[in-house]
Design a protein around this motif. Structure first.
Motif, mmCIF file in Angstrom:
data_model
loop_
_atom_site.group_PDB
_atom_site.id
_atom_site.type_symbol
_atom_site.label_atom_id
_atom_site.label_comp_id
_atom_site.label_asym_id
_atom_site.label_seq_id
_atom_site.Cartn_x
_atom_site.Cartn_y
_atom_site.Cartn_z
ATOM 1 N N TYR A 1 9.057 15.568 -3.511
ATOM 2 C CA TYR A 1 8.059 14.512 -3.486
ATOM 3 C C TYR A 1 8.260 13.639 -2.254
ATOM 4 C CZ TYR A 1 7.306 15.779 -8.364
ATOM 5 O OH TYR A 1 7.034 16.475 -9.526
ATOM 6 N N LEU A 2 7.152 13.131 -1.743
ATOM 7 C CA LEU A 2 7.184 12.203 -0.621
ATOM 8 C C LEU A 2 6.404 10.956 -1.010
ATOM 9 C CD1 LEU A 2 6.703 15.328 0.664
ATOM 10 C CD2 LEU A 2 7.122 14.041 2.771
ATOM 11 N N ALA A 3 6.983 9.803 -0.732
ATOM 12 C CA ALA A 3 6.297 8.534 -0.981
ATOM 13 C C ALA A 3 6.240 7.762 0.327
ATOM 14 C CB ALA A 3 7.039 7.731 -2.045
ATOM 15 N N LEU A 4 5.062 7.290 0.655
ATOM 16 C CA LEU A 4 4.837 6.514 1.874
ATOM 17 C C LEU A 4 4.411 5.117 1.456
ATOM 18 C CD1 LEU A 4 4.864 7.098 4.964
ATOM 19 C CD2 LEU A 4 2.383 7.395 4.802
ATOM 20 N N ALA A 5 4.994 4.097 2.072
ATOM 21 C CA ALA A 5 4.669 2.727 1.674
ATOM 22 C C ALA A 5 4.682 1.805 2.882
ATOM 23 C CB ALA A 5 5.663 2.229 0.630
ATOM 24 N N VAL A 6 3.879 0.746 2.782
ATOM 25 C CA VAL A 6 3.823 -0.271 3.819
ATOM 26 C C VAL A 6 3.416 -1.585 3.176
ATOM 27 C CG1 VAL A 6 1.393 0.213 4.379
ATOM 28 C CG2 VAL A 6 2.881 -0.833 6.104
ATOM 29 N N ASN A 7 3.997 -2.674 3.657
ATOM 30 C CA ASN A 7 3.600 -3.973 3.135
ATOM 31 C C ASN A 7 2.122 -4.216 3.396
ATOM 32 O OD1 ASN A 7 6.054 -5.073 2.039
ATOM 33 N ND2 ASN A 7 6.822 -5.225 4.124
ATOM 34 N N LEU B 1 -12.103 9.306 5.638
ATOM 35 C CA LEU B 1 -12.316 10.300 4.591
ATOM 36 C C LEU B 1 -11.756 11.681 4.939
ATOM 37 C CD1 LEU B 1 -15.995 9.372 3.584
ATOM 38 C CD2 LEU B 1 -13.840 8.591 2.575
ATOM 39 N N ASP B 2 -11.218 11.833 6.109
ATOM 40 C CA ASP B 2 -10.680 13.130 6.525
ATOM 41 C C ASP B 2 -9.330 13.367 5.831
ATOM 42 O OD1 ASP B 2 -9.801 15.395 7.746
ATOM 43 O OD2 ASP B 2 -10.159 14.715 9.796
ATOM 44 N N LYS B 3 -9.313 14.256 4.830
ATOM 45 C CA LYS B 3 -8.093 14.506 4.062
ATOM 46 C C LYS B 3 -6.992 15.143 4.895
ATOM 47 C CE LYS B 3 -10.364 15.035 -0.442
ATOM 48 N NZ LYS B 3 -10.553 15.932 -1.614
ATOM 49 N N SER B 4 -7.374 15.866 5.933
ATOM 50 C CA SER B 4 -6.369 16.549 6.745
ATOM 51 C C SER B 4 -5.444 15.548 7.432
ATOM 52 C CB SER B 4 -7.041 17.448 7.789
ATOM 53 O OG SER B 4 -7.814 16.668 8.698
ATOM 54 N N MET B 5 -5.907 14.330 7.609
ATOM 55 C CA MET B 5 -5.076 13.316 8.263
ATOM 56 C C MET B 5 -3.830 13.020 7.419
ATOM 57 S SD MET B 5 -6.128 9.496 9.574
ATOM 58 C CE MET B 5 -6.585 8.951 7.919
ATOM 59 N N MET B 6 -4.010 12.731 6.139
ATOM 60 C CA MET B 6 -2.866 12.441 5.278
ATOM 61 C C MET B 6 -2.016 13.683 5.049
ATOM 62 S SD MET B 6 -2.683 9.215 4.563
ATOM 63 C CE MET B 6 -1.373 9.371 3.391
ATOM 64 N N PHE C 1 0.854 -1.187 0.000
ATOM 65 C CA PHE C 1 0.000 0.000 0.000
ATOM 66 C C PHE C 1 0.890 1.238 0.000
ATOM 67 C CE2 PHE C 1 -3.123 -2.804 2.401
ATOM 68 C CZ PHE C 1 -3.903 -3.018 1.285
ATOM 69 N N GLY C 2 0.419 2.312 -0.647
ATOM 70 C CA GLY C 2 1.232 3.516 -0.706
ATOM 71 C C GLY C 2 0.406 4.781 -0.852
ATOM 72 N N ALA C 3 1.081 5.901 -0.700
ATOM 73 C CA ALA C 3 0.488 7.227 -0.916
ATOM 74 C C ALA C 3 1.628 8.171 -1.270
ATOM 75 C CB ALA C 3 -0.247 7.713 0.326
ATOM 76 N N VAL C 4 1.334 9.218 -2.025
ATOM 77 C CA VAL C 4 2.371 10.149 -2.466
ATOM 78 C C VAL C 4 1.905 11.588 -2.251
ATOM 79 C CG1 VAL C 4 3.396 8.589 -4.159
ATOM 80 C CG2 VAL C 4 1.501 10.075 -4.841
ATOM 81 N N SER D 1 0.000 26.636 6.623
ATOM 82 C CA SER D 1 -0.689 27.399 5.584
ATOM 83 C C SER D 1 -0.063 27.140 4.207
ATOM 84 C CB SER D 1 -0.662 28.895 5.909
ATOM 85 O OG SER D 1 0.681 29.351 6.009
ATOM 86 N N TYR D 2 1.293 27.047 4.171
ATOM 87 C CA TYR D 2 1.948 26.766 2.894
ATOM 88 C C TYR D 2 1.587 25.373 2.407
ATOM 89 C CZ TYR D 2 5.542 26.662 -0.704
ATOM 90 O OH TYR D 2 6.185 26.594 -1.919
ATOM 91 N N CYS D 3 1.555 24.439 3.309
ATOM 92 C CA CYS D 3 1.176 23.066 2.961
ATOM 93 C C CYS D 3 -0.250 23.028 2.430
ATOM 94 C CB CYS D 3 1.311 22.177 4.196
ATOM 95 S SG CYS D 3 0.769 20.474 3.954
ATOM 96 N N LEU D 4 -1.150 23.777 3.051
ATOM 97 C CA LEU D 4 -2.547 23.779 2.644
ATOM 98 C C LEU D 4 -2.713 24.276 1.222
ATOM 99 C CD1 LEU D 4 -5.473 23.313 3.653
ATOM 100 C CD2 LEU D 4 -5.506 25.721 4.353
ATOM 101 N N ASN D 5 -1.897 25.235 0.816
ATOM 102 C CA ASN D 5 -2.051 25.854 -0.500
ATOM 103 C C ASN D 5 -1.122 25.287 -1.569
ATOM 104 O OD1 ASN D 5 -4.032 27.801 0.343
ATOM 105 N ND2 ASN D 5 -2.380 28.902 1.384
ATOM 106 N N ASN D 6 -0.071 24.589 -1.173
ATOM 107 C CA ASN D 6 0.947 24.205 -2.152
ATOM 108 C C ASN D 6 1.269 22.708 -2.177
ATOM 109 O OD1 ASN D 6 2.133 26.958 -3.213
ATOM 110 N ND2 ASN D 6 1.891 27.181 -1.003
ATOM 111 N N MET D 7 0.569 21.916 -1.386
ATOM 112 C CA MET D 7 0.827 20.478 -1.412
ATOM 113 C C MET D 7 -0.301 19.745 -2.116
ATOM 114 S SD MET D 7 1.206 17.653 1.662
ATOM 115 C CE MET D 7 2.818 18.148 2.236
ATOM 116 N N LYS D 8 0.090 18.860 -3.029
ATOM 117 C CA LYS D 8 -0.846 17.921 -3.635
ATOM 118 C C LYS D 8 -0.531 16.542 -3.077
ATOM 119 C CE LYS D 8 -1.146 20.555 -7.945
ATOM 120 N NZ LYS D 8 -0.922 20.545 -9.426
ATOM 121 N N PHE D 9 -1.554 15.793 -2.710
ATOM 122 C CA PHE D 9 -1.285 14.531 -2.020
ATOM 123 C C PHE D 9 -2.428 13.542 -2.229
ATOM 124 C CE2 PHE D 9 -3.610 17.331 0.742
ATOM 125 C CZ PHE D 9 -4.539 16.521 1.373
ATOM 126 N N SER D 10 -2.107 12.288 -1.975
ATOM 127 C CA SER D 10 -3.132 11.241 -2.006
ATOM 128 C C SER D 10 -3.942 11.338 -0.720
ATOM 129 C CB SER D 10 -2.483 9.849 -2.080
ATOM 130 O OG SER D 10 -1.565 9.766 -3.144
#
Length: 423
Positions: A269-275, A289-294, A213-216, A316-325
């Motif tokens: 870029y950040l990649a998160l993974a787990v078996n 479903l809470d996007k703020s968690m990721m 499983f992963g997220a970016v 605030s910068y993260c809120l406006n400039n980060m795209k994420f899974s």
């Protein structure tokens, strides 16, 4: 009446004469047969020798035209390999974007050590490429790599025709059909490319699970320049989700995550993974479903494990400039079912390479490497299909390429992501 002839009867004399005549006739016939046999044998020997010489000359002179669709890193590397093959008399390249746009591509690529050796064998001079070495891997901006190959392609003896700003379509396929002699088209126009479909290949794919499983996430900092940076991996991470989920999803201590930070100094870029598992934390990261968690997980991971010379990013910068899974998902490899074909009417071979052949729904920063591994069979394949004459030899050549492509996917599913993430 009886006549004596040296005390022999007439019948005896007649029989004696007949035997001598027969002997003379048989000797003459034997001589003629021997001469005929020698002449025939000589003619056969000359024919066989001439045929062997002709076949040898034909094999030595056999050449083909190679058409590459797509001027990405896999497409241009395919072109570089092709122009160095003695069987290729002409190379034609199609690229939808302009030359300047290709050379301005800004994302970072990471070439692992085994593929560095492969590229060196085809003349890539890493000492004259702007980039960074780290743990045997070479990191550079993709535009720099592409510009280098575009520059060196015309330096080889093979005729090269590069068509920038030209999309490969059905009209282009008609042009390829009308080229004289045997042709090979290498489709390297990505997972959404249409070249293989225009040439008649099915775009049906099969999906393979990687068991991970992963997220970016991606952060773009416009105040930074495009400086190559090495990757950083952090293992055995755990997360406290108590602020977002109920106690039923609390960490049970069974889950260890791997984090990877990569990309150039401007685009991080950040990649998160787990078996793959069914632990409480993994189930929460897959279903809540809470996007703020990721977003907060990625924010804290970046600020904690970033390079020491990097500035932290604010909420605030993260809120406006980060795209994420928004949630973790199963990482899957998509493999094209039909990646090689032969059209006898126009003596045309078709293969797919790179993401046009196989791709996965996850970014590790080393995505170019699976495509480069597919190119290790390109030069022997060109040799095989150029010389293939019979239906059996053609099928054998196609089977060679299909088996190699399957092996690349199998090896990646077993070792690829673990090598790129967990080691």
């Amino acid at each position: 009446m009886r006549l004596d002839y040296n005390n022999k009867s007439l019948r005896e004399v007649t029989m004696t004469c007949d035997a001598d005549e027969i002997a003379r006739i048989m000797y003459a016939n034997t001589t003629h047969i021997s001469m005929y046999f020698v002449i025939t044998l000589s003619a056969v020997a000359v024919f066989v020798g001439t045929k062997k010489i002709f076949s040898k000359v034909r094999r030595e002179m056999a050449q083909m035209t190679v058409v590459v669709v797509g001027a990405g890193p896999i497409g241009l590397t395919s072109a570089l390999i092709a122009v160095q093959c003695k069987r290729v008399k002409k190379l034609v390249l199609y690229e939808e974007q302009s030359k300047s746009n290709v050379e301005r591509r800004s994302y970072q690529i990471a070439i692992q050590s085994s593929n560095v050796s492969l590229l060196r064998s085809y003349g890539i001079d890493f000492d004259n490429l702007e980039g960074l070495w780290h743990n045997g891997c070479f990191y550079t901006r993709v535009g720099i790599y592409l510009e280098y190959i575009i520059h060196v392609l015309p330096l080889y003896s093979t005729e090269v025709e590069i068509n920038f700003g030209t999309k490969f379509c059905r009209e282009s396929s008609d042009v390829v059909d009308n080229l004289t002699g045997r042709k090979l088209v290498i489709c390297c126009d990505g997972s959404t490319g249409l070249a293989s479909r225009a040439l008649g290949l099915s775009d049906e794919c099969v999906m393979h699970s990687s068991g991970i499983f992963g997220a970016v996430a991606a952060i773009e900092r416009n105040n930074q320049t495009l400086v190559p940076t090495p990757e950083k991996r952090v293992h055995n991470l755990s997360f406290d989700l108590s602020a977002y989920v109920s106690s039923a999803y609390e960490d049970d201590g069974r889950t260890n995550f791997t984090l990877k930070i990569f990309g150039n100094s401007k685009c991080r870029y950040l990649a998160l993974a787990v078996n793959k598992c069914d632990s409480n934390v993994v189930r929460a990261l897959k279903t809540v479903l809470d996007k703020s968690m990721m977003r907060n997980i990625f924010l804290k991971c970046f600020n904690t494990y970033k390079r020491s010379d990097e500035a932290s990013i604010s909420d605030s910068y993260c809120l406006n400039n980060m795209k994420f899974s928004p949630r973790m998902y199963e990482i899957k490899l998509s493999q094209r079912i039909e990646s090689v074909a032969y059209i006898s009417d126009c003596d045309l071979f078709i293969i797919t390479e790179g993401e046009a052949s196989r791709s996965y729904n996850y970014n590790t920063g080393m995505d170019i490497n699976i495509g480069l591994k597919g190119l290790t069979a390109l030069q022997p394949f060109i040799e095989k299909v150029t010389l293939a004459e019979t239906e059996h030899s053609i099928m054998k050549s196609l089977l060679f390429k299909m088996e190699h492509s399957d092996r690349i996917c199998t090896e990646f599913l077993k070792f690829g992501l673990r090598e790129y993430m967990f080691l």
